[in-house]
Design an enzyme around this catalytic site. Sequence first.
Site, PDB file in Angstrom:
ATOM      1  N   ASP A  99      95.256 -92.977  51.256  1.00  0.00           N
ATOM      2  CA  ASP A  99      93.834 -92.964  50.895  1.00  0.00           C
ATOM      3  C   ASP A  99      93.169 -91.761  51.549  1.00  0.00           C
ATOM      4  O   ASP A  99      93.330 -91.539  52.756  1.00  0.00           O
ATOM      5  CB  ASP A  99      93.165 -94.261  51.367  1.00  0.00           C
ATOM      6  CG  ASP A  99      91.821 -94.479  50.689  1.00  0.00           C
ATOM      7  OD1 ASP A  99      91.670 -94.071  49.528  1.00  0.00           O
ATOM      8  OD2 ASP A  99      90.937 -95.075  51.316  1.00  0.00           O
ATOM      9  N   HIS A 106      79.734 -89.577  50.985  1.00  0.00           N
ATOM     10  CA  HIS A 106      80.230 -90.790  51.641  1.00  0.00           C
ATOM     11  C   HIS A 106      80.565 -90.521  53.108  1.00  0.00           C
ATOM     12  O   HIS A 106      80.181 -91.298  54.001  1.00  0.00           O
ATOM     13  CB  HIS A 106      81.461 -91.322  50.921  1.00  0.00           C
ATOM     14  CG  HIS A 106      82.116 -92.473  51.606  1.00  0.00           C
ATOM     15  ND1 HIS A 106      81.529 -93.707  51.724  1.00  0.00           N
ATOM     16  CD2 HIS A 106      83.319 -92.564  52.257  1.00  0.00           C
ATOM     17  CE1 HIS A 106      82.336 -94.529  52.396  1.00  0.00           C
ATOM     18  NE2 HIS A 106      83.423 -93.857  52.730  1.00  0.00           N
ATOM     19  N   GLU A 167      85.275-100.290  48.199  1.00  0.00           N
ATOM     20  CA  GLU A 167      85.224 -98.845  48.055  1.00  0.00           C
ATOM     21  C   GLU A 167      85.642 -98.497  46.641  1.00  0.00           C
ATOM     22  O   GLU A 167      86.771 -98.795  46.223  1.00  0.00           O
ATOM     23  CB  GLU A 167      86.136 -98.146  49.076  1.00  0.00           C
ATOM     24  CG  GLU A 167      85.636 -98.295  50.498  1.00  0.00           C
ATOM     25  CD  GLU A 167      86.380 -97.441  51.500  1.00  0.00           C
ATOM     26  OE1 GLU A 167      85.809 -97.161  52.564  1.00  0.00           O
ATOM     27  OE2 GLU A 167      87.535 -97.045  51.213  1.00  0.00           O
ATOM     28  N   GLU A 169      86.954 -96.157  44.024  1.00  0.00           N
ATOM     29  CA  GLU A 169      87.786 -94.966  44.135  1.00  0.00           C
ATOM     30  C   GLU A 169      88.533 -94.684  42.827  1.00  0.00           C
ATOM     31  O   GLU A 169      88.647 -95.542  41.948  1.00  0.00           O
ATOM     32  CB  GLU A 169      88.806 -95.136  45.266  1.00  0.00           C
ATOM     33  CG  GLU A 169      88.191 -95.513  46.605  1.00  0.00           C
ATOM     34  CD  GLU A 169      89.175 -95.413  47.744  1.00  0.00           C
ATOM     35  OE1 GLU A 169      90.216 -94.738  47.585  1.00  0.00           O
ATOM     36  OE2 GLU A 169      88.906 -95.993  48.805  1.00  0.00           O
ATOM     37  N   ASP A 199      89.380-100.212  47.217  1.00  0.00           N
ATOM     38  CA  ASP A 199      90.026-100.335  48.522  1.00  0.00           C
ATOM     39  C   ASP A 199      89.138-101.202  49.406  1.00  0.00           C
ATOM     40  O   ASP A 199      88.239-100.715  50.085  1.00  0.00           O
ATOM     41  CB  ASP A 199      90.235 -98.948  49.135  1.00  0.00           C
ATOM     42  CG  ASP A 199      91.219 -98.976  50.280  1.00  0.00           C
ATOM     43  OD1 ASP A 199      92.136 -99.815  50.247  1.00  0.00           O
ATOM     44  OD2 ASP A 199      91.095 -98.152  51.198  1.00  0.00           O
ATOM     45  N   ARG A 203      84.427-103.915  57.493  1.00  0.00           N
ATOM     46  CA  ARG A 203      83.713-102.899  58.262  1.00  0.00           C
ATOM     47  C   ARG A 203      83.561-103.243  59.740  1.00  0.00           C
ATOM     48  O   ARG A 203      83.549-102.340  60.586  1.00  0.00           O
ATOM     49  CB  ARG A 203      82.331-102.659  57.638  1.00  0.00           C
ATOM     50  CG  ARG A 203      82.364-102.141  56.217  1.00  0.00           C
ATOM     51  CD  ARG A 203      83.069-100.820  56.098  1.00  0.00           C
ATOM     52  NE  ARG A 203      82.974-100.296  54.719  1.00  0.00           N
ATOM     53  CZ  ARG A 203      83.562 -99.184  54.314  1.00  0.00           C
ATOM     54  NH1 ARG A 203      84.307 -98.487  55.146  1.00  0.00           N
ATOM     55  NH2 ARG A 203      83.419 -98.787  53.055  1.00  0.00           N
ATOM     56  N   GLN A 206      86.872-102.500  61.226  1.00  0.00           N
ATOM     57  CA  GLN A 206      87.037-101.046  61.223  1.00  0.00           C
ATOM     58  C   GLN A 206      86.272-100.386  62.364  1.00  0.00           C
ATOM     59  O   GLN A 206      86.790 -99.496  63.047  1.00  0.00           O
ATOM     60  CB  GLN A 206      86.559-100.477  59.880  1.00  0.00           C
ATOM     61  CG  GLN A 206      86.674 -98.964  59.766  1.00  0.00           C
ATOM     62  CD  GLN A 206      86.154 -98.444  58.432  1.00  0.00           C
ATOM     63  OE1 GLN A 206      85.761 -99.221  57.552  1.00  0.00           O
ATOM     64  NE2 GLN A 206      86.130 -97.141  58.262  1.00  0.00           N
ATOM     65  N   LYS A 219      91.728-102.038  56.482  1.00  0.00           N
ATOM     66  CA  LYS A 219      91.978-101.543  55.124  1.00  0.00           C
ATOM     67  C   LYS A 219      93.254-102.113  54.498  1.00  0.00           C
ATOM     68  O   LYS A 219      93.409-102.067  53.277  1.00  0.00           O
ATOM     69  CB  LYS A 219      92.114-100.020  55.154  1.00  0.00           C
ATOM     70  CG  LYS A 219      90.927 -99.292  55.734  1.00  0.00           C
ATOM     71  CD  LYS A 219      89.808 -99.175  54.722  1.00  0.00           C
ATOM     72  CE  LYS A 219      88.739 -98.228  55.231  1.00  0.00           C
ATOM     73  NZ  LYS A 219      87.721 -97.967  54.200  1.00  0.00           N
ATOM     74  N   THR A 223      94.253-103.828  48.383  1.00  0.00           N
ATOM     75  CA  THR A 223      93.773-102.704  47.584  1.00  0.00           C
ATOM     76  C   THR A 223      94.023-103.065  46.125  1.00  0.00           C
ATOM     77  O   THR A 223      95.177-103.275  45.733  1.00  0.00           O
ATOM     78  CB  THR A 223      94.507-101.403  47.944  1.00  0.00           C
ATOM     79  OG1 THR A 223      94.298-101.102  49.324  1.00  0.00           O
ATOM     80  CG2 THR A 223      94.018-100.247  47.086  1.00  0.00           C
ATOM     81  N   GLU A 322      77.079 -98.226  52.580  1.00  0.00           N
ATOM     82  CA  GLU A 322      76.107 -97.176  52.277  1.00  0.00           C
ATOM     83  C   GLU A 322      74.904 -97.728  51.527  1.00  0.00           C
ATOM     84  O   GLU A 322      73.759 -97.376  51.821  1.00  0.00           O
ATOM     85  CB  GLU A 322      76.763 -96.084  51.435  1.00  0.00           C
ATOM     86  CG  GLU A 322      77.873 -95.325  52.104  1.00  0.00           C
ATOM     87  CD  GLU A 322      78.563 -94.418  51.097  1.00  0.00           C
ATOM     88  OE1 GLU A 322      78.116 -93.273  50.938  1.00  0.00           O
ATOM     89  OE2 GLU A 322      79.527 -94.876  50.454  1.00  0.00           O
TER      90      GLU A 322
END
Length: 367
Positions: A99, A106, A167, A169, A199, A203, A206, A219, A223, A322
């Site tokens: 990834d 971002h 996420e 992607e 993905d 948080r 993380q 993560k 996925t 975000e």
Amino acid sequence: MSWGVDNLPYGVFSAPGERPRVGVRFGDRILDLAPALHDEVFAAPTLNPFMARGRAAWHDTRTLIRNKLTDDLAVVEPHLIPLEQVRLHLPFEVADYVDFYCSIEHASNVGKIFRPGSEPLKPNWRHLPVGYHGRAGTVVVSGTPVRRPSGQLGAGVFGPCAKLDIEAELGFVVGVPTAPGVPAGPLEEHVFGVTLVNDWSARDIQAWEYVPLGPFLAKSFATSVSPWITPLEALPRVPGRPQDPEPVAYLRRRGDWGLDISLEVLLNGEVVARPPYSGMYWTPDQMLAHLTVNGASLRTGDLFASGTISGPERGQRGSLIELTWNGTDPIKLAGGETRTFLEDGDTVTIRATAGDLTLGEVSGTVE
């Protein structure tokens, strides 16, 4: 026709009581390729054997399918199966998963959230496409439920993730491998096609674990990918975003590999973001070059993804961290509910268009 002969994404399907095999989507049906083309490579339960044949075979097969669906439709009609009669599977056997972190918007937003008061971008960010290795074994096909992960949330604190995120992607699927020690050639010689990727990200896990080595358990639990792979050849290309400073020699672009793809992120059926892929800072040719410049080899079935796709406007951000600024500015949904991060039972769907083409959506529900 968004699922017409200009699209023709590949997938793996099975009818009740039958083994999975490869097909191509055409409208609301799937063309069973093994009998339609008299080629047993498509009787495999994965696209990997076909993808390993290489670019010339991909092009010739795509041309043959287009011709049959336009000039010989009556001949292949018996091999067109309604989609409601089949089950879709993971379309390829994932060899490795990488990834990247290719959106400057971002990366800047997350830098401001995780490191307030500091420079949002690390000094290396404009010089190379930052990436990390994920887990091939937890790449799952769209529709697979996603279980909320547990992990360390701080010093001595263990429990379920409270900041479960997504996420949005774009993933790139490798067909042609390389030998160890040999950098990859041009993107179009190795990459078979693209697929939408979610993905999923924890948080709070993380934020505690990512220093100093980056994402790990936050993560690796899931996925999701679309069941459809759109051939690279079908996609509309545009110039990549200007870069400053100019990258070192191996990362300099030798063609237009910006992709004109527009995404939508839906939370429980409601659009909450529209990320534009065309604004990504690092393009897929640069990702591939960086992935192999040290001599690391490619394998058929390798998947590398763009990282979260975000644009400059709030409504273009491809992650909840975000969109809600780490939970301080909740999303207001049409029914009066609000969200900071995902709750159990929430369904997230990512869909996209590329010019007149529709990409196969990816969806998952939190358990």
